[in-house]
Design a protein around this motif. Structure first.
Motif, mmCIF file in Angstrom:
data_model
loop_
_atom_site.group_PDB
_atom_site.id
_atom_site.type_symbol
_atom_site.label_atom_id
_atom_site.label_comp_id
_atom_site.label_asym_id
_atom_site.label_seq_id
_atom_site.Cartn_x
_atom_site.Cartn_y
_atom_site.Cartn_z
ATOM 1 N N TRP A 43 0.587 4.138 -2.842
ATOM 2 C CA TRP A 43 0.123 5.534 -2.773
ATOM 3 C C TRP A 43 1.232 6.472 -3.126
ATOM 4 O O TRP A 43 1.023 7.395 -3.884
ATOM 5 N N LEU B 57 0.407 6.379 -6.871
ATOM 6 C CA LEU B 57 -0.607 7.747 -7.064
ATOM 7 C C LEU B 57 -0.317 8.974 -6.950
ATOM 8 O O LEU B 57 -0.822 9.838 -7.580
ATOM 9 N N ALA B 58 0.558 9.251 -6.075
ATOM 10 C CA ALA B 58 1.143 10.557 -5.864
ATOM 11 C C ALA B 58 1.862 11.123 -7.149
ATOM 12 O O ALA B 58 1.963 12.201 -7.572
ATOM 13 N N THR C 52 -6.156 5.105 0.578
ATOM 14 C CA THR C 52 -5.131 4.279 1.002
ATOM 15 C C THR C 52 -4.502 4.882 2.313
ATOM 16 O O THR C 52 -3.745 4.043 2.861
ATOM 17 N N PRO C 53 -4.335 6.186 2.458
ATOM 18 C CA PRO C 53 -3.558 6.733 3.781
ATOM 19 C C PRO C 53 -4.278 5.955 4.952
ATOM 20 O O PRO C 53 -3.533 5.809 6.114
ATOM 21 N N TRP D 81 -6.879 6.800 -4.034
ATOM 22 C CA TRP D 81 -5.989 7.998 -3.394
ATOM 23 C C TRP D 81 -6.654 8.255 -2.416
ATOM 24 O O TRP D 81 -5.828 8.753 -1.221
ATOM 25 N N ARG D 82 -7.863 8.272 -2.115
ATOM 26 C CA ARG D 82 -8.603 8.936 -0.913
ATOM 27 C C ARG D 82 -8.281 7.939 0.125
ATOM 28 O O ARG D 82 -8.510 8.178 1.404
ATOM 29 N N GLY E 135 -11.234 2.344 4.192
ATOM 30 C CA GLY E 135 -10.032 2.384 4.331
ATOM 31 C C GLY E 135 -9.595 1.286 5.566
ATOM 32 O O GLY E 135 -8.741 0.920 5.520
ATOM 33 N N TYR F 206 0.768 -1.108 0.004
ATOM 34 C CA TYR F 206 -0.016 -0.023 0.098
ATOM 35 C C TYR F 206 0.885 1.253 -0.021
ATOM 36 O O TYR F 206 0.341 2.386 -0.639
ATOM 37 N N CYS F 207 2.127 1.312 0.601
ATOM 38 C CA CYS F 207 2.855 2.504 0.440
ATOM 39 C C CYS F 207 3.336 2.670 -0.911
ATOM 40 O O CYS F 207 3.514 3.870 -1.531
ATOM 41 N N ILE G 157 -3.045 2.316 5.334
ATOM 42 C CA ILE G 157 -1.612 2.449 5.812
ATOM 43 C C ILE G 157 -1.756 2.646 7.319
ATOM 44 O O ILE G 157 -0.989 1.863 7.866
#
Length: 391
Positions: free
Chosen positions: A105, A108-109, A246-247, A243-244, A135, A101-102, A250
């Motif tokens: 992300w 995606l960034a 995944t944080p 994108w919304r 999430g 997942y990191c 994590i």
């Protein structure tokens, strides 16, 4: 012209003719360049609006394309995880999911920095609680799946996967009052029984592993339902939703690591070979998450589970026909039975989708015509008004 003919001959005339035609070719090139620029600009503008991005996703990635993409990536990540868990010896399933997942992300960034990430719908259209819940359940569904595979036998793990199908049907009925036809229920039952006969060869019971498997079933079902619902009922695309959420995923994976992973991850041998294998697995993990989100947005949660069971049967039969493996006639018969149930389920789903499409066309077309017809009938049937005018 005589001087040119004497100097260059016929070659000179051909050269002059080619030079005279250059403006025409340049004009064609300008037209093509302008058309390509307009196409690029229209695609860029479509990605800037959530409705346009959703249209582009539906246009370029329909149900067949999305499910084929997900199937191919799923087979690839099975081989990648076998390499990481087996040859590399990386026995930290939650931390491996965290790395996946990191990396997702970070990719995606990069897409967002290059203006390639589709726009998200307005915040008022989707409550933050829905995105936060997605999430959280993603963290539990992904992390517990890898932990269950580590602590349970393959047979018990497959039984837990089969239990996801009825859980999705019950959850969709409780949450959205969504019902499944009797014929579909029979087809799903045949699929589940066939997969169970084909894959459940050992049922070694481990209390800790059984608790993880049971805890994984509900988050896995809810995860698929939320991915499918948010994309089909709103203008979310797969990448924008990743994108919304995944944080949040994590963060909760970090919280799960001390409970489910063994100690010693920092003492692992992080050489080039092992790190490269883990990064390849992470790239496949990003593609698996993206393709799974596309498939859930294009179909349904139940169809995505059936696709996973189809993958299991194809791998089993492919090993038998291509690599001379011998799973036994019982397993082969179960796989063939499951494929027959999947065929019936797919045909029923296609039939229902066509009926829904025809019903929507009727709803859009019939009422205006009916209304105009009724107005004409009323105008014809109403008697003339002979009331004298008041002066």
């Amino acid at each position: 012209m005589g001087l040119l003919d004497s100097l260059f001959g016929n070659g000179g005339r051909r050269f002059i003719k080619r030079k005279d035609s250059d403006p025409g070719e340049a004009g064609v090139n300008r037209v093509l360049g302008r058309a390509l620029e307009e196409l690029r600009g229209s695609l860029y503008n479509e990605l800037r609006i959530s409705e346009g991005a959703k249209r582009q996703q539906q246009r370029f990635c329909g149900p067949v394309m999305a499910m084929t993409f997900n199937f191919m990536v799923a087979v690839g990540i099975i081989l990648g995880n076998k390499l990481v868990m087996g040859r590399v010896g990386f026995n930290f399933p939650i931390f491996l999911t965290f790395i996946h997942y990191c990396c997702a992300w970070i990719l995606l960034a990069i897409f967002k920095a290059l203006s390639l990430l589709p726009a998200s719908p307005p915040a008022k259209t989707t409550p933050f609680s829905s995105l936060f819940s997605l999430g959280v359940v993603m963290a539990f569904a992904s992390g517990l799946a890898n932990a269950s595979l580590k602590h349970n036998s393959v047979g018990f793990y497959q039984m837990a996967k089969i239990a996801v199908t009825p859980t999705i049907v019950i959850a969709e009925f409780c949450l959205f009052k969504k019902t499944v036809s009797f014929h579909k229920v029979v087809a799903l039952a045949v699929v589940s029984v066939g997969v169970a006969v084909a894959t459940v060869t050992d049922l070694e019971f481990n209390f800790f592993g059984a608790c993880i498997a049971l805890a994984w079933i509900v988050p896995s079902a809810v995860n698929k339902i939320l991915w499918s619902t948010l994309q089909q009922q709103t203008n979310w695309t797969a990448l924008a939703l990743m994108w919304r959420t995944t944080p949040v995923t994590i963060f909760f994976l970090v919280a799960l690591m001390p409970w489910l992973d063994p100690p010693g991850v920092l003492s692992f041998k992080w050489d080039i070979h092992n790190t490269s294998a883990i990064l390849i697995s992470a790239l496949l993990g990003f593609l698996l998450q993206w393709s799974g989100a596309l498939a859930l947005g294009a179909t349904s949660a139940t169809s995505h589970v059936v696709l996973g069971q189809f993958k299991t049967c194809v791998i089993l039969l492919g090993g038998y026909f291509l690599f001379d493996s011998d799973p036994g006639w019982t397993s082969i018969g179960g796989a063939v039975t499951a494929l027959g149930g999947m065929t019936v389920y797919t045909s029923l789903s296609i039939k229902e989708s066509r009926e829904k499409a025809s019903d929507q066309l009727l709803k859009h077309n019939v009422p205006p015509q009916k209304k105009s017809t009724e107005d004409d009938d009323n105008s014809r049937s109403s008697p003339p008004d002979h009331t004298p005018a008041v002066v």
